[in-house]
Write an enzyme that holds these catalytic residues in place. Sequence first.
Site, PDB file in Angstrom:
ATOM      1  N   CYS A 133      29.540 166.989 116.459  1.00 23.65           N
ATOM      2  CA  CYS A 133      28.439 165.914 116.184  1.00 23.65           C
ATOM      3  C   CYS A 133      27.715 165.721 116.880  1.00 23.65           C
ATOM      4  CB  CYS A 133      29.495 164.381 116.400  1.00 23.65           C
ATOM      5  SG  CYS A 133      30.350 163.291 114.317  1.00 23.65           S
ATOM      6  N   ASP A 148      34.307 156.140 120.169  1.00 25.82           N
ATOM      7  CA  ASP A 148      34.267 156.281 118.279  1.00 25.82           C
ATOM      8  C   ASP A 148      34.462 155.146 117.720  1.00 25.82           C
ATOM      9  OD1 ASP A 148      34.785 159.079 118.838  1.00 25.82           O
ATOM     10  OD2 ASP A 148      36.742 158.809 119.767  1.00 25.82           O
ATOM     11  N   ASN A 167      41.395 163.364 116.329  1.00 23.80           N
ATOM     12  CA  ASN A 167      42.143 164.173 117.349  1.00 23.80           C
ATOM     13  C   ASN A 167      43.316 164.785 117.836  1.00 23.80           C
ATOM     14  OD1 ASN A 167      38.865 163.878 117.425  1.00 23.80           O
ATOM     15  ND2 ASN A 167      38.481 161.866 118.547  1.00 23.80           N
TER      16      ASN A 167
END
Length: 454
Positions: free
Chosen positions: A135, A325, A38
């Site tokens: 996602c 996450d 990220n």
Amino acid sequence: MATFRVVEEGTSSPMAKLLTVQGGKPLEGSVHVRGAKNLVPKAMVAALLGSEPSQLRNVPEIKDVEIVTNLLQIHGVKVDADPVTGDLTLDPRDTYSAAHSEIDAYAGDSRIPILLCGPLMHQNGEAFIPDLGGCRIGDRPINYHLEVLRNFGAVVDKTPTGIHISAPRGLKGAKLTLPFPSVGATEQVLLTAVLAEGITELDNAAVEPEIHDLIAILQQMGAIITVYTDRVIRIEGVERLSGYKHRAIADRNESASWASAALVTQGDIYVKGAAQRDLTAFLNTYRKIGGEFSVDDEGIRFWHAGHALKPLVLETDVHPGFMTDWQQPLVVALTQAHGVSIVHETVYENRFGFTEALERMGASIQLHRECLGSSPCRFGQRNFLHSAVISGPVELTGAEINVPDLRGGFSHLIAALAAKGTSTVTGIEVINRGYEHFMDKLIGLGADVEMSER
Ligand code: EPU
């Protein structure tokens, strides 16, 4: 020119589709976690803003890096990479607009193309963004991004294949407030404001460690960025940026995933590269559940000490809270805790789809539309199953699984590794987006896994 190309490890074929997992063995050994998924793609995009080459170190060999490499190359950036050392050189001195069809072909499933807008407008006066992937964990709109760009003076035209963005009158600093501290929208502001004319002030900004790392990169390039308390970031636009030399921060999401894998499989994993500083909220929770860890200069060792795991009430949040996450792999560990746990997801409205496969494996998980955490969130009055009640401990048994998304897929995998019997997993390629050499790592940890063609 060398580059990053991701193939399935543990097999000679890049097309391998089916993973067979024999569960019940603890994962034991060590894994090396490199730069954050990220951060790295955004750092690569930042290089586009420079008038000189940049050097990025600690770059992992993951799909998102391959996608951004391709996207930068079709815009004229010279990318030279050494996947072994993780060194990447990016030379933006000869950029140009790419054909829409090429951008569409290379964007893959990534959401990174939206972050190319500001830098491409500064370099070429225009940008094209194809319909975005990413996602499947919620709607994942780009309205904040487009609103921010319009505020800088960009003209946004929706076309049948994507979005064309131009800046006929240049980009000018603006006073902006995000409705939610979005990571991507904050990065959009930073990457656009640094070369915009005048001052930009952003309220309700995201302040994740990856954002601070991006700010460090931009500062090296010559940007003037101040981070105030209360999520306010002020950027004074400059006329020119140079290159940077930077080592990417480690992937705290991958680190936390392996930590959960150790707990779920009753194992013991040393995560080389894991940084305690960026994992504070995770480590507190890990300790409360009953997971053990010890920190040294090189990484963190995570293990299951053999006693019963404890349930807990958990709420995901933006930094410095418990990251969304981290939630999915930890839910698998909570199926082994003695009692009832509650997890309230407040960042994405639809991040519990992966629990359906866990239930088929024997987990007891009920999803609720209500906010079951300590505070109501913006999904509470809407029709989203965003709270989970997990009862344990249960014995997990092998099942047929299709990977739904990156973190959900990793969670399925560790559930299969802990389960009694055999599981077959399809769609495993998604995991390559964020977990470097994950098959090699699993095998190194003693997992009984085999990849084959379907
Ligand atoms: N949102 C909007 N409109 C926008 C942008 C965001 O409504 O224009 C909403 C999202 O739908 C979501 C919330 O704001 O409900 C937060 O989204 P954010 O923009 O922060 O997420 P992102 O930048 O798209 C990054 C990571 C995610 C991580 C989130 C939160 C990357 C490439 N992705 O996404 O990582 O979950 O920040 O920290 O940096 C992952 O690694 O598995 C992953 C999904």
